[in-house]
Design a protein around this motif. Sequence first.
Motif, PDB file in Angstrom:
ATOM      1  N   ASN A   3      -7.703   1.381 -12.326  1.00  0.00           N
ATOM      2  CA  ASN A   3      -7.297   2.278 -11.263  1.00  0.00           C
ATOM      3  C   ASN A   3      -8.352   3.375 -11.157  1.00  0.00           C
ATOM      4  O   ASN A   3      -9.502   3.187 -11.568  1.00  0.00           O
ATOM      5  CB  ASN A   3      -5.907   2.862 -11.552  1.00  0.00           C
ATOM      6  N   SER A  51       0.838  -1.198   0.000  1.00  0.00           N
ATOM      7  CA  SER A  51       0.000   0.000   0.000  1.00  0.00           C
ATOM      8  C   SER A  51       0.876   1.252   0.000  1.00  0.00           C
ATOM      9  O   SER A  51       2.098   1.186  -0.131  1.00  0.00           O
ATOM     10  CB  SER A  51      -0.935  -0.015   1.217  1.00  0.00           C
ATOM     11  N   THR A 101      -4.458   7.488  -8.419  1.00  0.00           N
ATOM     12  CA  THR A 101      -5.263   8.630  -8.830  1.00  0.00           C
ATOM     13  C   THR A 101      -4.394   9.606  -9.625  1.00  0.00           C
ATOM     14  O   THR A 101      -3.242   9.326  -9.934  1.00  0.00           O
ATOM     15  CB  THR A 101      -5.860   9.327  -7.602  1.00  0.00           C
ATOM     16  N   SER A 114      -5.229   1.550  -6.716  1.00  0.00           N
ATOM     17  CA  SER A 114      -6.143   2.675  -6.480  1.00  0.00           C
ATOM     18  C   SER A 114      -5.440   3.982  -6.794  1.00  0.00           C
ATOM     19  O   SER A 114      -5.598   4.986  -6.086  1.00  0.00           O
ATOM     20  CB  SER A 114      -6.631   2.652  -5.021  1.00  0.00           C
ATOM     21  N   GLU A 158      -1.775   3.722  -3.831  1.00  0.00           N
ATOM     22  CA  GLU A 158      -2.650   4.877  -3.998  1.00  0.00           C
ATOM     23  C   GLU A 158      -1.788   6.102  -4.295  1.00  0.00           C
ATOM     24  O   GLU A 158      -0.574   6.021  -4.424  1.00  0.00           O
ATOM     25  CB  GLU A 158      -3.501   5.082  -2.736  1.00  0.00           C
TER      26      GLU A 158
END
Length: 816
Positions: A127, A58, A106, A104, A82
């Motif tokens: 994503n 993560s 962005t 995930s 992320e």
Amino acid sequence: MIDLSLNSLSGTIPISIGGLFQLEEFMISDNNVSGSIPSDLSNATNLLQLQLDTNQISGLIPPELGMLSKLTVFFAWQNQLEGSIPSSLASCSSLQALDLSHNSLTGSIPPGLFQLQNLTKLLMISNDISGTLPPEIGSCSSLVRLRLGNNRIAGTIPKEIGGLGILNFLDLSSNRLSGPVPDEIGSCTELQMIDLSNNILQGPLPFSLSSLTGLQVLDVSANQFTGQIPASFGRLTSLNKLMLSRNSFSGSIPLSLGLSSSLQLLDLSSNGLTGGIPMELGQIETLEIALNLSCNRLTGPIPPQISSLTMLSILDLSHNKLEGHLSPLAELDNLVSLNISYNAFTGYLPDNKLFRQLSPTDLVGNQGLCSSIRDSCFLKDADRTGLPRNENDIRQSRKLKLALALLITLTVAMVIMGAIAIMRARRTIRDDDDSELGDSWPWQFTPFQKLNFSVDQVLRCLVDTNVIGKGCSGVVYRADMDNGEVIAVKKLWPNTMAASNGCNDEKCSVRDSFSTEVKTLGSIRHKNIVRFLGCCWNRNTRLLMYDYMPNGSLGSLLHEKTGNALEWELRYQILLGAAQGLAYLHHDCVPPIVHRDIKANNILVGLEFEPYIADFGLAKLVDDGDVARSSNTVAGSYGYIAPEYGYMMKITEKSDVYSYGVVVLEVLTGKQPIDPTIPDGLHVVDWVRQKRGGIEVLDPSLLSRPASETEEMMQALGIALLCVNSSPDERPNMKDVAAMLKEIKHEREEYAKVDVLLKGSPATDNQENKKSSGVVPATSSSKPVTQSLYPKSKNSSFSVSSLLYSSSSNSKTGFK
């Protein structure tokens, strides 16, 4: 090099890894590693490959990774990363493959990534990436595969995309792209697959698409395209799937589509197309998956030339304004799904098996069509052109019907009286009811092929000396017919028959092995599925007839000592054919068919060692909304049953995938699923995992084969381990399995080409492609064949050709 892939490692990545200044490859794929990516990895400046995919990592991607100027491969897909993609990755000047899919992430895609002159593969599927496609996209002239599907990318497709001259795979599906498709896309002359579906793209399709002569798949469904379908698409002779559904195309269907000689699937549904169905579509002999013209404004009759589409499986003409009779559909014997509802068809129904089995909902909305599914609605060949044409014909028809009705009434009365007399006589002869073959009861015979023998000839062969096998649903006999033909006859166990127990057809259809097999086998045709010849039955006995397989089953070839061990080439061909047959059941049958009892003894072997999937005694048709229903009946054979069936009683296609994986291990190891030679009573799956997939698990009779064949076996072993993953969701589907097996023999050229880019040596398989094919081949160590070979699951980096022909775990539903 550090390769700890495919273990159960947990914890975090040690910061000290960054102190290994000479480290070139760090691979920890498929573990349970958590925490974040340490920025100290940037200190390992000689790093060439960094593979962190399929873990639980993560946090953010450290910008410091941009200092790894020698890095060629960076995989971090299937994690929990992320934040935004660091723009500093553009400093990795040697980068050739970047896959950050299924996270995930962005923000927008850094424009600098498209300045990397060695980048061949950029994948960021699934994503939460937003922003727009930068104009710098055209600068990455080395790009071969670009997959950005299932994100939130907006804006237009920049015209600079035409600079990607060697791009062969473009996936921008399921985003928020708008505006037109630029004409410059025609400059991407190597494109094989384009997926722009599920966006809000507008305007007409550019005519430049017709210059992409190597294009095999074009999917622009679910957009807002307008205008006419370009007639120049007929030049795309390599095109095998064309999906233009759910747009606003108008005008007529181009006649030139009949020149698309490789087309297997054509979906033009849910548009505003007008005019008639072009007779030229009947020239597309390869059209075998689907023809969907539903929800348009088409008029006129069905052209007679449509009857030439003898390989077609799915035909949907519903919700149009078509008229005339249905005789052109009478010869489409391969159809498994037909919908002609809500048109203006008239006349009678063709008298064939498909129309007699059609649901009324597939015929509704045709006021002039005799569609009540009564015998009176079916006319033979000479009478298929429609209803009576004038009043004299109508009067004569009524008189004839009245005479026939009287005659039938008298006949029925006489039959009933005769039946009553016979039943009274039979009450005095009780032992007739106890005859296993039920000779006292009349036989009904339904052939599905042209047969030159009678029921009596079959019955004479049902003796113990002709028994060649027994299954969970019945006993199988060899039957030699008077004309010299040899067939196999399965007599179903009496306890599977519920016809005399008072249950209605709906309730019996699942439990009755006979009705299940007939319903299933009568609707499928495939070169790797045993050919169903017909069935016959009476009150006590039900028989199924198949082609006879002289070489018996795969199980007998593997485990019965005949002196000669089965060579690898034959084992491979049997495994590949069985995978293709299962893929047909799962992906090409509508609804999908789950076999539920895949095992080595249910894979029969023909005279030329060609495989045939058999024994549908437990097969279930899986409806669209019932893909994972529970069952109270045990499905499968001991040793082959998927683990989830034991505690969830769920039936899915992935249950078959597990059973097939056990069969592959059985073929490779020469051991049965529960084999007395395996220590501690382990299952073969657990034993292979315990041995870490090493070469010692292979059948000893195969160990003397050349190194190239041994490598193929180890790759097949990796595919098997994919299939027997304890989690159903992590298993590949059967089309991917078949594609991966096929790649073992037929796609080494692609492996070598990419490996030259990554390693500078054609002798070693490329890491990205090894993940694509689902196996990890040997690396450049001193023991290239003996090291453990393990698969990757849930690929986001599958090979181009496999994605063209298979429905991967990342694919969307629909015609794919």
